[in-house]
Design a protein around this motif. Structure first.
Motif: not given
Length: 167
Positions: A94, A128-129
């Motif tokens: 991330a 979050s992806e």
């Protein structure tokens, strides 16, 4: 010509790494700490934000013109490639994706879009992806839209078409 090698005029579209595509609203001279400083006034309509970048620091700040045609075609080719997902922890990946998005480099952003894209038959993304994917897709779409002189939605459709051809 300015010593930076960058000479933007009012109305030019520019790319600022952390915020994407904006346009030069003007060049002003401001008093800062008793010194006279020439700055580009850049507005980002989608973020309702105005940024002032000293003309002498524009290049080191990463300010650049819209990507050239060959860079755009290379970015579109990147979208059609196979996703290269490293087998490292998500938090590390991330961070790398975030750094690529904020680099302002269209090809790096295309890599993030490609790697995080999910086809209909693939498992659901984590929150979050999906956030990173949307952020990268939006950043890329805004630049492609400005280059192709189309609206953002048409650019998203164009990019999505490239992605689905790959899958």
């Amino acid at each position: 010509m300015k010593p930076t090698g960058l000479d933007f005029k009012v109305g030019d579209h520019v790319v600022y790494p952390a915020h994407g595509v904006g346009h030069v609203a003007g060049v002003e001279t401001q008093e800062v700490a008793g010194m006279s400083l020439e700055v580009y006034v850049i507005t980002f309509d989608h973020e309702k934000m105005t940024l002032r970048v000293p003309t002498k620091k524009a290049k080191t700040a990463g300010l650049r013109p819209l990507a050239a045609e060959d860079v755009v075609s290379k970015a579109l080719t990147t979208l059609k490639g196979r996703a290269r997902v490293k087998r490292t922890m998500w938090s590390r990946r991330a961070q790398e994706y975030e750094a690529k998005i904020n680099s302002g480099d269209l090809i790096s952003i295309a890599e993030v879009v490609r790697d995080l894209h999910r086809a209909e038959n693939q498992p659901e993304q984590s929150y979050s992806e999906r956030q990173l994917y949307e952020s990268a897709l939006d950043r890329m779409a805004r630049e492609v839209a400005a280059i192709e002189r189309i609206d953002r939605d048409a650019a998203v459709a164009m990019l999505t078409k490239s992605l689905t051809k790959a899958a």
